[in-house]
Design a protein around this motif. Structure first.
Motif, PDB file in Angstrom:
ATOM      1  N   ALA A 133       0.608  -1.455   0.060  1.00 52.35           N
ATOM      2  CA  ALA A 133      -0.083   0.093   0.404  1.00 52.35           C
ATOM      3  C   ALA A 133       1.150   1.281  -0.730  1.00 52.35           C
ATOM      4  CB  ALA A 133      -0.956  -0.161   1.158  1.00 52.35           C
TER       5      ALA A 133
ATOM      6  N   GLU B 157      -1.400   4.997   8.140  1.00 48.13           N
ATOM      7  CA  GLU B 157      -2.995   5.697   8.819  1.00 48.13           C
ATOM      8  C   GLU B 157      -3.022   3.988   9.730  1.00 48.13           C
ATOM      9  OE1 GLU B 157      -6.114   7.193  10.694  1.00 48.13           O
ATOM     10  OE2 GLU B 157      -4.424   7.895   9.217  1.00 48.13           O
ATOM     11  N   LYS B 158      -2.964   2.790   8.967  1.00 49.07           N
ATOM     12  CA  LYS B 158      -3.463   1.701   9.331  1.00 49.07           C
ATOM     13  C   LYS B 158      -2.334   1.072  11.019  1.00 49.07           C
ATOM     14  CE  LYS B 158      -3.909  -3.136   7.662  1.00 49.07           C
ATOM     15  NZ  LYS B 158      -5.378  -3.769   7.409  1.00 49.07           N
TER      16      LYS B 158
ATOM     17  N   SER C 143      -2.130   5.209   3.768  1.00 52.26           N
ATOM     18  CA  SER C 143      -2.591   3.999   4.180  1.00 52.26           C
ATOM     19  C   SER C 143      -1.618   3.052   4.879  1.00 52.26           C
ATOM     20  CB  SER C 143      -3.249   3.183   3.148  1.00 52.26           C
ATOM     21  OG  SER C 143      -3.900   2.418   3.041  1.00 52.26           O
TER      22      SER C 143
END
Length: 96
Positions: free
Chosen positions: A51, A58-59, A55
Motif C-alpha cells: 500500500a 494510518e493502519k 495508508s
C-alpha cells in the motif's frame, strides 16, 4: 508505545517488525494465547509492502492503539525485539 515520528515506509516496516516481536515476547513471558495484536502487526508488515505509505501509516496508528503498555516490556525484551526486527529486515545487528 510512546509517540513515534515515522517518516517513510522503511521506518514503518521496522516499527511494525519491532512491535510484532515485542507483542510476541510479551505473550511468551505471560504465557498468553491471545496473539491478536502480534497478528495485526504481521498483517501490517505485508500491507506496508503493498500500500501507499499514508495508508499503511494510518493502519499502523489504528493498530498501535491496542499495544501493550511499554512499561510491561523489560529492557532485555526491547533489545531482543530490536535484534529480531533487524534480522527480519536484513539489517546489520550493530545498533549503536
Amino acid at each position: 508505545m510512546d509517540k513515534i515520528n515515522i517518516e517513510n515506509s522503511f521506518q514503518l516496516e521496522f516499527i511494525a517488525y519491532l512491535s510484532m516481536h515485542l507483542e510476541n515476547l510479551f505473550c511468551e513471558k505471560t504465557k498468553s494465547t491471545n496473539t491478536k495484536q502480534r497478528d495485526r502487526y504481521m498483517q501490517l508488515i505485508a500491507y506496508v509492502q503493498e500500500a501507499s505509505f499514508e495508508s499503511a501509516l494510518e493502519k499502523y496508528k489504528q493498530i498501535s492503539l491496542a499495544d501493550t503498555e511499554i512499561e510491561n516490556f523489560t529492557e532485555s525484551m526491547i533489545k531482543t525485539a530490536q535484534r529480531l526486527a533487524r534480522i527480519d529486515m536484513g539489517l546489520p545487528l550493530v545498533i549503536e
